[in-house]
Design an enzyme around this catalytic site. Structure first.
Site, PDB file in Angstrom:
ATOM      1  N   ILE A 297       0.836  -1.202   0.000  1.00 23.89           N
ATOM      2  CA  ILE A 297       0.000   0.000   0.000  1.00 23.89           C
ATOM      3  C   ILE A 297       0.877   1.260   0.000  1.00 23.89           C
ATOM      4  O   ILE A 297       1.632   1.517   0.940  1.00 23.89           O
ATOM      5  CB  ILE A 297      -0.976  -0.014   1.200  1.00 23.89           C
ATOM      6  CG1 ILE A 297      -1.847  -1.281   1.136  1.00 23.89           C
ATOM      7  CG2 ILE A 297      -1.834   1.248   1.196  1.00 23.89           C
ATOM      8  CD1 ILE A 297      -2.618  -1.507  -0.167  1.00 23.89           C
TER       9      ILE A 297
ATOM     10  N   GLU B 197      -1.217  -0.611 -10.302  1.00 25.25           N
ATOM     11  CA  GLU B 197      -2.497  -0.175 -10.887  1.00 25.25           C
ATOM     12  C   GLU B 197      -2.836  -0.987 -12.146  1.00 25.25           C
ATOM     13  O   GLU B 197      -3.357  -0.471 -13.127  1.00 25.25           O
ATOM     14  CB  GLU B 197      -2.513   1.334 -11.118  1.00 25.25           C
ATOM     15  CG  GLU B 197      -2.418   2.046  -9.773  1.00 25.25           C
ATOM     16  CD  GLU B 197      -2.866   3.491  -9.747  1.00 25.25           C
ATOM     17  OE1 GLU B 197      -3.637   3.891 -10.622  1.00 25.25           O
ATOM     18  OE2 GLU B 197      -2.444   4.191  -8.823  1.00 25.25           O
TER      19      GLU B 197
END
Ligand SMILES: Cc1cc2nc3c(=O)[nH]c(=O)nc-3n(C[C@H](O)[C@H](O)[C@H](O)COP(=O)(O)OP(=O)(O)OC[C@H]3O[C@@H](n4cnc5c(N)ncnc54)[C@H](O)[C@@H]3O)c2cc1C
Length: 384
Positions: free
Chosen positions: A159, A366
């Protein structure tokens, strides 16, 4: 088709370039060594003060309302100098956009001004898990209702910005009985909430100044009001917002590719071998021509995707095309730049090795290049 930038977009691009050259470029190599968190955070605050943390966010909530094209060109300029700063800006803008898209007015008032204005240094987008990266519908983090609270349990992986984020947008399974991807919801979790722990910091190949950690939820209790959007409809939101995020990552990669090739272009005009500049030889000229042609194609694909999103038209396919092309072209450009500069390009004497390390992850996070191709093919077949 007019692809020129408006006066406002050009102004934002210039502002981003000036900030990148004066504030980011001088410290980027030092930040790459991972030693100066305070300088990194101060730069994020300055970016927020310039309005770059909410470029596509309504002014009512502290955003700039400059739009998606401005976001794309600003991102490229910031990344030319410091990819770690750029990815933090990209993810924070994406988190702000998720909140803008689905949160209640109260949630927007609570979180957006802080994110856009820099009181919260960054936002974190908590989707991936150890067993659910390309396939986030396979996530195992659970949110269980208990009275007027939700109780979160599970671990998110890789993250970005977790160490300094003020707010976390977290996806969790709320109804395991529903078909895959249907029983997932989205929550807002504030930093410091009991039961939320920031785990191990990853030792990465590049983008060292940006932190990447696991985020652990152990009986983490959040109020009813932390649910964002419609219950069990969170996966669709993640998919939609990631499409916008891909414009950011493609634009970031373009900045790195341009920075690398601009450095190499200047170098080969100075560097003499066989009694003449390397730039006078046809082989290096062709390498230069190919790399800049690819980067220009990437720029146009990014502008096309950004313009579609700005107009409210479907842009999933174009964003995936722009991301896969720009990130792969940028990786090739970084390696071409190192080849053109020879031995010195491989050393820390010049920034090319950093650009190449920083560019590598752009075709992974992503959505990997393979996943972008899956999306492009799916959309093409759907159009039949
Ligand atoms: C520095 C960094 C920062 C990150 N930041 C965040 C963040 O802020 N938030 C977040 O949620 N996540 C984040 N991620 C996670 C990132 O999005 C995932 O790593 C990425 O989506 C890939 O998932 P994975 O690592 O599990 O790889 P896997 O899904 O295990 O993929 C392994 C390989 O299999 C291929 N593959 C998988 N499925 C298919 C398929 N259907 N067809 C063809 N090939 C396939 C992949 O392309 C890849 O080559 C970050 C990762 C990194 C490295």
């Amino acid at each position: 088709m007019d692809l020129s930038l408006t006066e406002e977009q050009t102004m934002i691009q210039d502002m981003a370039r000036r900030f990148a050259e004066t504030e980011l470029a001088p410290v980027a190599a030092k930040l790459d060594k991972g030693s100066d968190r305070e300088v990194f955070l101060a730069n994020l605050k300055q970016l927020a003060d310039l309005g770059f943390m909410g470029l596509n966010i309504s002014a009512e909530y502290g955003g700039t309302e400059a739009g998606v094209v401005a976001f794309s060109v600003a991102m490229t300029e910031i990344a030319r100098a410091c990819a770690s700063t750029a990815v933090t800006m990209s993810v924070t803008n994406m988190v702000a956009e998720v909140i803008q898209a689905i949160a209640t007015a109260e949630q927007k008032r609570t979180y957006l001004p802080g994110l856009c204005g820099g009181d919260s240094p960054a936002g974190s987008f908590c989707l991936s898990e150890a067993g659910a990266g390309s396939d986030p519908a396979g996530m195992r983090t659970r949110a269980v209702r208990d009275g007027d609270e939700w109780v979160l349990n599970g671990t998110k992986m890789w993250i970005s910005s977790a160490e300094y984020a003020g707010v976390f947008v977290v996806w969790a399974v709320t109804d395991p009985e529903l078909p895959r991807g249907k029983g997932i919801s989205c929550f807002l979790v504030e930093a410091g909430t009991p039961g939320l722990t920031i785990g191990k910091a990853e030792e990465k190949m590049g983008q060292h100044a940006s932190s990447t950690n696991s985020v652990i939820f152990e009986d983490c209790r959040i109020p009813d009001t932390a649910l964002m959007g419609v219950l069990n409809d969170g996966y669709r939101i993640a998919v939609e917002e990631l499409a916008g995020g891909r414009i950011g990552i493609g634009s970031l990669a373009l900045g790195l590719g341009l920075a690398a090739m601009d450095y190499a272009r200047a170098y080969i005009t100075e560097r003499q071998q066989f009694g003449k500049p390397v730039s006078s030889m046809q082989g290096p000229q062709w390498m230069l021509a190919d790399a800049y042609t690819e980067l220009e194609a990437a720029r146009l694909l990014l502008l096309s995707a950004a313009s579609l999103k700005a107009r409210g038209e479907p842009f999933m396919k174009q964003a995936a095309m722009a991301k896969v092309y720009a990130t792969e072209a940028a990786n090739r450009a970084c390696y071409t730049a190192i080849q053109l500069t020879g031995g010195i390009g491989y050393t820390e004497e010049c920034p090319l090795e950093r650009y190449a390390r920083d560019a590598r992850v752009t075709s992974i996070y992503e959505g990997t290049s393979e996943i972008q191709r899956v999306i492009i093919a799916r959309e093409l077949l759907r159009e039949l």
